[in-house]
Motif scaffolding. Structure first.
Motif: not given
Lengths: 236, 539
Positions: B517-539
């Motif tokens: 979770a710490n790694f995810v937190n760090l990445l979310e704050s660092h590479n914070n582009i597209f806050p509303e992104i939904d990964y399902r856009v790839y499905a």
């Protein structure tokens, strides 16, 4: 890597997991293995944390991908499991087995009924995994496959590229040699000349000359045969 | 739309139309881990030299009631950075520092009037930038562009989510769709409406792309000249009228080579005139290190400061001092020349076409102000001259043109880009081809994961969303471009590898069900582009 015209031969699929052969199948998706070296970075100022740049060199699967680069070249990369590469090396020394990249022209409506698609084989080093291939015709589609040939000259298929590479029309490349088209890249004030370095494999020793076609203003707007028209489907 | 047409004076027919299109893009460069990162200057320089001057110029046109329609592509990465509070604060600090330097320069050059006038010009310009940035728009200049769009001056279009070069993604259609759908969602969040047009990253088109564009509601795009000239069948009007694509009802507008050459060609283009300001002589490199040190990289690496005192000068080895008034006079002359040539072009084309021709003139926005310092003034002169000094041509946007001329030929544009050579030579090159093995692998894994995790837990969902961000950031065409061009290569390689490594680690953690979770937190704050992104856009 010596280019040569291929000789028609029977196709089989090589099962890279056990080294046996089977009927042809579609190429598979990539996966991982190996490490690629990373550069040292000079940081300026205080760095609070740093992310890893360690990435695999290969994904240890069996696949072949092709992308059209321009009317004269396609870029090809592939992956083979490490043990299979080793086996290839041994078999090459013992039995003369050769890794081969095969390009086959895909027939289209533009070709006449009696046209025979051309096929080209490129001998590959077992360590090699990418190639820029100079293609002789444009526009044309090439289907690519990776295989091995034995001393009896039988081509055994390892995998095929999932889609054919559509090489675009050739004329622009001729224009790219002129200053006019070199200004096309608005992000580069000093465009580098077109490079054909030794990483590119020519699959024909002598390329046929292609007719130059200057696109004058009149040429651009000359009447063409119109096959269909449409109106915008919605209100703007 | 009709209201806008009346407002801008486009309701009366013209002999021909010009669609000026500015493509504003920067890769996502945001480094909260460092107090200073040289690459963030790409944004700050572009703000001071291009975006703020363009915004000011357009606002002045509105104030002076100049009829005008202009198309501007603002890429999702650029919008995100302009909207980011960390970068806004850093820009303000940067601007204040540059104002301080300009003040010191005014003092230093007090006894040499030629240079002093130029120093004063920079000071005044920087003050104006700070005022517009801070006072007018509260640090977010996107508000300014939005206002101009809402008032019918600008037509803002979108681009690929992270400027991924789409022809290299065509092996995985879901990846193409994700770039486009995410861009549309991002545009909506910034501008409160859906985009109707797109500037394809690097103008890269391949047959069949139009289906993806139509799926996300895009109605038009631009191609490089030969994208239309080699279309199947050959378009009746060449690049001087749009065509509808075969596979989907999306219009393609071809770039006019003549108007491009006039502005950008190193040999024939206006920006090479000896009266214009020289880009390369900068006090960051010219002045004593002790004097300039507070305004360059903190570890002493000399960089451009934006303060430059010389003009291009021609073939003379000794550069001559910059004279602003002469440069502006030449810019006005060049604007008049450009307009005259377009009028002549339109007159000729109109005589052999069954409708008024459309001359599509797209440029990299950073040309105006950053590379070509007088570019915004040239554009200002051009807009005003077209409005008041002639009657045969008018400025228009692609959607306005389609509104006026909805019936168009159906063709399939050909594979093309606006890069050197016209195809993919820049982005598939011996210097950068290693990236595609990884990008294609990530795309395939992302699609598989998006299909597999239909109802993920909260942390899994955040991981998948961050994987989508890392993948898209790795796909930015800028990295391959930089690797090929040979400047700042280390940075581009590092960024590409970081995003690949981040993605692979997240994927591995996800598969092994041991998400950090710490790694995810760090990445979310660092590479914070597209806050509303939904990964399902790839499905």
């Amino acid at each position: 890597m010596r280019p040569k015209h291929s000789v028609p031969c029977q196709e089989h699929t090589v099962d890279v997991d056990n080294g046996t052969t089977a009927p042809c199948a579609e190429s598979q998706s990539p996966q991982n293995a190996g490490q690629q070296p990373h550069d040292s970075i000079v940081f300026t100022g205080q760095t609070r944390y740093q992310f890893s740049t360690d990435i695999p060199r290969y994904y240890n699967k069996t696949y072949l991908c092709v992308l059209a680069r321009n009317p004269n070249q396609v870029f090809v990369y592939w992956d083979l499991p490490a043990f299979f590469r080793e086996k290839l090396k041994r078999d090459r020394d013992l039995h003369g087995t050769q890794l081969i990249l095969r390009l086959t022209e895909v027939l289209s409506a533009a070709h006449g009924a009696d046209y025979l698609p051309e096929r080209y084989d490129i001998e590959l080093d077992s360590e090699c995994s990418t190639l820029h291939v100079a293609t002789p015709h444009a526009p044309v589609c090439y289907a690519l496959s990776l295989g091995i040939t034995t001393e009896r000259n039988t081509f055994r298929l390892i995998c095929r590229a999932a889609s054919a590479a559509g090489v675009p029309q050739h004329d622009l490349h001729e224009q790219a040699q002129t200053k006019e088209m070199q200004t096309g890249d608005v992000r580069s004030k000093n465009p580098l000349p077109y490079r054909n370095d030794n990483t590119v494999v020519n699959i024909r020793s002598v390329n046929e000359p292609y007719a130059r076609r200057a696109i004058a203003a009149e040429d651009r707007i000359r009447p063409a045969t119109i096959t269909s028209w449409s109106t915008s489907p919605g209100k703007w | 739309m009709n209201t806008q047409l009346t407002k801008t004076g486009n309701d009366t027919p013209a002999l021909g139309y010009i669609a000026l299109m500015l493509h504003a893009h920067l890769p996502f460069v945001r480094h909260p881990e460092n107090d200073y990162m040289m690459e963030e200057n790409w944004l700050f320089e572009a703000m001071t030299e291009t975006y703020l001057p363009l915004l000011a110029m357009l606002e002045n046109c509105v104030e002076d009631q100049v009829p005008l329609r202009l198309t501007l592509s603002l890429t999702p990465t650029l919008c995100t950075m302009l909207n980011d509070s960390l970068l806004q604060n850093r820009y303000l600090q940067h601007c204040n520092k540059m104002i301080e330097l300009a003040e010191k320069e005014m003092e230093r050059t007090a006894k040499t009037p030629t240079y002093h006038r130029t120093a004063c010009m920079y000071h005044e310009k920087l003050l104006s930038c700070r005022y517009i940035f801070e006072q007018r728009f509260g640090g977010n200049i996107l508000k300014g562009f939005k206002l101009l769009q809402d008032s019918g001056i600008l037509e803002i279009i979108t681009c690929g989510a992270t400027h991924g070069y789409l022809p290299t993604m065509q092996l995985n259609p879901n990846a193409v769709h994700a770039q486009l759908a995410t861009a549309v969602a991002s545009y909506h969040s910034f501008f409160g409406r859906d985009p109707i047009g797109i500037w394809l990253p690097e103008c890269g088109f391949y047959p069949g792309l139009e289906k993806h564009l139509a799926t996300v509601g895009i109605r038009y795009f631009f191609t490089e000249t030969h994208g239309l000239l080699f279309a199947d069948p050959q378009p009746q009007h060449g690049v001087y009228a749009p065509v509808y694509c075969k596979e989907a009802p999306v219009a393609a507008f071809g770039r006019d080579a003549e108007s491009s050459r006039a502005v950008w060609s190193a040999q024939e283009g206006y920006p090479g005139h000896p009266a214009y300001r020289d880009f390369y002589r900068d006090i960051g490199f010219d002045l004593d290190i002790d004097y300039i040190k507070p305004y360059i990289d903190p570890i002493g690496i000399r960089i451009n400061t934006g303060i430059k005192y010389y003009r291009i000068t021609g073939d003379d080895k000794q550069k001559k001092p910059y004279d602003r008034s002469t440069a502006l006079r030449i810019a006005a002359e060049h604007a008049g020349n450009f307009m005259f040539n377009r009028e002549t072009q339109a007159r000729y084309l109109a005589s052999i076409m069954d409708r008024p021709p459309l001359i599509v003139a797209p440029y990299d926005a950073k040309l105006f102000g950053h590379w070509w310092y007088e570019g915004p003034e040239w554009l200002n002169f051009l807009i005003r001259k077209i409005a008041f000094e002639q009657q045969s041509i008018k400025l228009i946007t692609p959607s306005d043109y389609l509104h006026l001329y909805p019936e168009n030929q159906v063709c399939e544009p050909s594979f093309s880009s606006w890069g050197e050579g016209g195809y993919s030579d820049v982005w598939i090159h011996e210097s950068n081809d290693w990236i595609y093995r990884h990008l294609h692998h990530m795309e395939a894994e992302m699609v598989e994961a998006a299909k597999l995790y239909e109802t993920p837990e909260a942390l899994q969902k955040r991981t998948l969303n961050q994987m989508a961000r890392e993948l898209m950031l790795a796909e930015s065409s800028d990295w391959a471009f930089i690797m090929k061009n040979g400047t700042m290569v280390q940075y581009a390689v590092r960024r590409t590898k970081e995003h690949i490594a981040n993605f692979l680690r997240l994927l591995d953690d996800l598969k092994k069900n041991r998400i950090d979770a710490n790694f995810v937190n760090l990445l979310e704050s660092h590479n914070n582009i597209f806050p509303e992104i939904d990964y399902r856009v790839y499905a």
